[in-house]
Design a protein around this motif. Structure first.
Motif, short mmCIF file in Angstrom:
data_model
loop_
_atom_site.label_atom_id
_atom_site.label_comp_id
_atom_site.label_asym_id
_atom_site.label_seq_id
_atom_site.Cartn_x
_atom_site.Cartn_y
_atom_site.Cartn_z
N VAL A 170 -5.26 -2.08 6.80
CA VAL A 170 -6.31 -2.90 6.19
C VAL A 170 -7.46 -2.01 5.69
CG1 VAL A 170 -8.12 -4.60 6.71
CG2 VAL A 170 -5.76 -5.00 7.46
N SER A 171 -7.70 -0.93 6.41
CA SER A 171 -8.82 -0.03 6.07
C SER A 171 -8.40 1.11 5.14
CB SER A 171 -9.40 0.56 7.37
OG SER A 171 -9.81 -0.45 8.25
N HIS A 172 -7.38 0.90 4.33
CA HIS A 172 -6.84 2.00 3.51
C HIS A 172 -7.87 2.59 2.54
CE1 HIS A 172 -6.00 -1.73 1.20
NE2 HIS A 172 -6.28 -0.98 0.14
N GLU A 173 -8.74 1.77 1.99
CA GLU A 173 -9.73 2.31 1.05
C GLU A 173 -10.69 3.25 1.76
OE1 GLU A 173 -11.56 -0.95 -0.92
OE2 GLU A 173 -9.79 -1.42 -2.16
N ARG A 174 -11.10 2.88 2.95
CA ARG A 174 -11.98 3.74 3.76
C ARG A 174 -11.29 5.07 4.06
NH1 ARG A 174 -14.53 1.68 9.45
NH2 ARG A 174 -16.19 0.90 8.12
N GLN A 175 -9.98 5.04 4.15
CA GLN A 175 -9.19 6.24 4.45
C GLN A 175 -8.85 7.05 3.19
OE1 GLN A 175 -5.79 4.42 6.30
NE2 GLN A 175 -7.06 3.37 7.80
N LYS A 176 -9.36 6.59 2.05
CA LYS A 176 -9.09 7.25 0.75
C LYS A 176 -7.60 7.22 0.41
CE LYS A 176 -13.17 10.25 1.01
NZ LYS A 176 -13.97 9.38 0.11
N GLN A 177 -6.99 6.04 0.67
CA GLN A 177 -5.59 5.84 0.33
C GLN A 177 -5.49 4.71 -0.69
OE1 GLN A 177 -3.39 8.04 1.62
NE2 GLN A 177 -5.15 8.90 2.74
N ASP A 178 -4.63 4.90 -1.68
CA ASP A 178 -4.39 3.90 -2.73
C ASP A 178 -3.01 3.29 -2.46
OD1 ASP A 178 -3.92 2.39 -4.99
OD2 ASP A 178 -4.46 3.98 -6.41
N LEU A 179 -2.96 2.01 -2.15
CA LEU A 179 -1.68 1.39 -1.84
C LEU A 179 -0.73 1.37 -3.03
CD1 LEU A 179 -2.40 -1.62 0.57
CD2 LEU A 179 -1.84 0.76 1.08
N ASN A 180 -1.24 1.55 -4.23
CA ASN A 180 -0.34 1.65 -5.38
C ASN A 180 0.54 2.90 -5.30
OD1 ASN A 180 -1.20 -0.71 -6.81
ND2 ASN A 180 -3.08 0.38 -7.36
N ASP A 181 0.12 3.88 -4.52
CA ASP A 181 0.93 5.07 -4.30
C ASP A 181 2.05 4.82 -3.30
OD1 ASP A 181 -0.73 6.49 -6.01
OD2 ASP A 181 -2.01 7.22 -4.37
N PHE A 182 1.97 3.69 -2.60
CA PHE A 182 2.93 3.37 -1.54
C PHE A 182 3.38 1.92 -1.73
CE2 PHE A 182 -0.35 6.29 0.05
CZ PHE A 182 0.43 7.42 0.31
N PRO A 183 4.22 1.66 -2.73
CA PRO A 183 4.54 0.27 -3.10
C PRO A 183 5.18 -0.54 -1.98
CG PRO A 183 6.00 1.83 -4.21
CD PRO A 183 4.90 2.63 -3.60
N ASN A 184 5.97 0.08 -1.13
CA ASN A 184 6.59 -0.67 -0.04
C ASN A 184 5.57 -1.05 1.02
OD1 ASN A 184 9.25 -0.43 -1.18
ND2 ASN A 184 9.24 1.70 -0.50
N VAL A 185 4.63 -0.15 1.28
CA VAL A 185 3.53 -0.47 2.20
C VAL A 185 2.66 -1.57 1.60
CG1 VAL A 185 1.47 0.42 3.36
CG2 VAL A 185 3.54 1.83 3.23
N LYS A 186 2.44 -1.51 0.31
CA LYS A 186 1.62 -2.52 -0.35
C LYS A 186 2.26 -3.90 -0.22
CE LYS A 186 -0.61 -3.60 -4.77
NZ LYS A 186 -0.84 -3.15 -6.17
#
Length: 234
Positions: A170-186
């Protein structure tokens, strides 16, 4: 009845997710970690690591005295065993669930937690630490993305392993992660977000958390200034 000692953190959310999915009745006792409630002597009796979450089960399986459990992974495993839910029916499935539960406990949670600390809470930037934990968080997201390529959830069916991992993603943005880079996680994240129990669990947090965002300097001293002297001697 389960009594949940809780604050609005990813580790706290794991347990409200679980309790809501299992339909277990529970009471919430807020433990405001910014104000130091976690150091209260009564709390330390059943949460010796002075961390949330912790639970007390007044109706344990053996019918005896109430049982207390601390550490979020242990709580999830305890509740799954108690109810026979979300930990797999077959032995091999249960093994998968436990492996991915421990993967979260030993990897995703601690690494994302350090990511949060150095990106959000550190008093001054530490470039090496930021780079180290952002990269390791990305690596763990990639591990999860590969795992989810051919199954809807980490162990096939929705389980306590997913409940453990979801609040940290849920906190991926705070972690500097873009879920578009991980489509299955998204896709996985979106599916869990839409579960009715997930919405109810996060509504609990909305009722408890304070309107302000972040921690004051005094609260940061409580949260991040602990050492051996924090732990009372017997």
């Amino acid at each position: 009845m389960i009594t949940l000692y809780y604050w609005t953190t990813p580790n706290g959310h794991k347990i409200t997710l679980c309790l809501e999915e299992m339909g277990l009745p529970y009471d919430v006792i807020p433990v405001n970690i910014g104000k130091g409630d976690q150091f209260d002597a009564a709390f330390l009796r059943f949460s010796p690591n002075n961390k949330i979450p912790a639970i007390i089960d007044t109706e344990p399986e053996d019918g005896g005295e109430p049982v207390s459990v601390f550490e979020s992974g242990a709580i999830l495993a305890y509740l799954a065993e108690k109810t026979g839910q979300f930990h797999g029916e077959a032995w091999r499935h249960r093994l998968d669930v436990m492996q991915w539960l421990f993967w979260q406990m030993g990897g995703l949670g601690p690494m994302a937690g350090q990511n949060h600390h150095f990106n959000v809470y550190a008093p001054e930037p530490v470039p090496y630490a930021i780079d180290r934990y952002v990269k390791e968080t990305a690596r763990l997201y990639a591990v999860m993305d590969r795992r989810l390529a051919d199954r809807p959830f980490l162990a096939g069916d929705y389980s306590i392993a997913d409940m453990a991992s979801y609040p940290w993603v849920v906190s991926h943005e705070r972690q500097k992660q873009d879920l578009n880079d991980f489509p299955n996680v998204k896709r996985w994240h979106a599916a869990i977000s839409e579960r009715p129990a997930t919405k109810r669990a996060y509504a609990v947090a909305d009722q408890i958390k304070e309107a302000k965002q972040g921690f004051t300097d005094d609260e940061k001293k409580i949260l991040f200034g602990q050492d051996a002297s924090t732990i009372p001697r017997r």
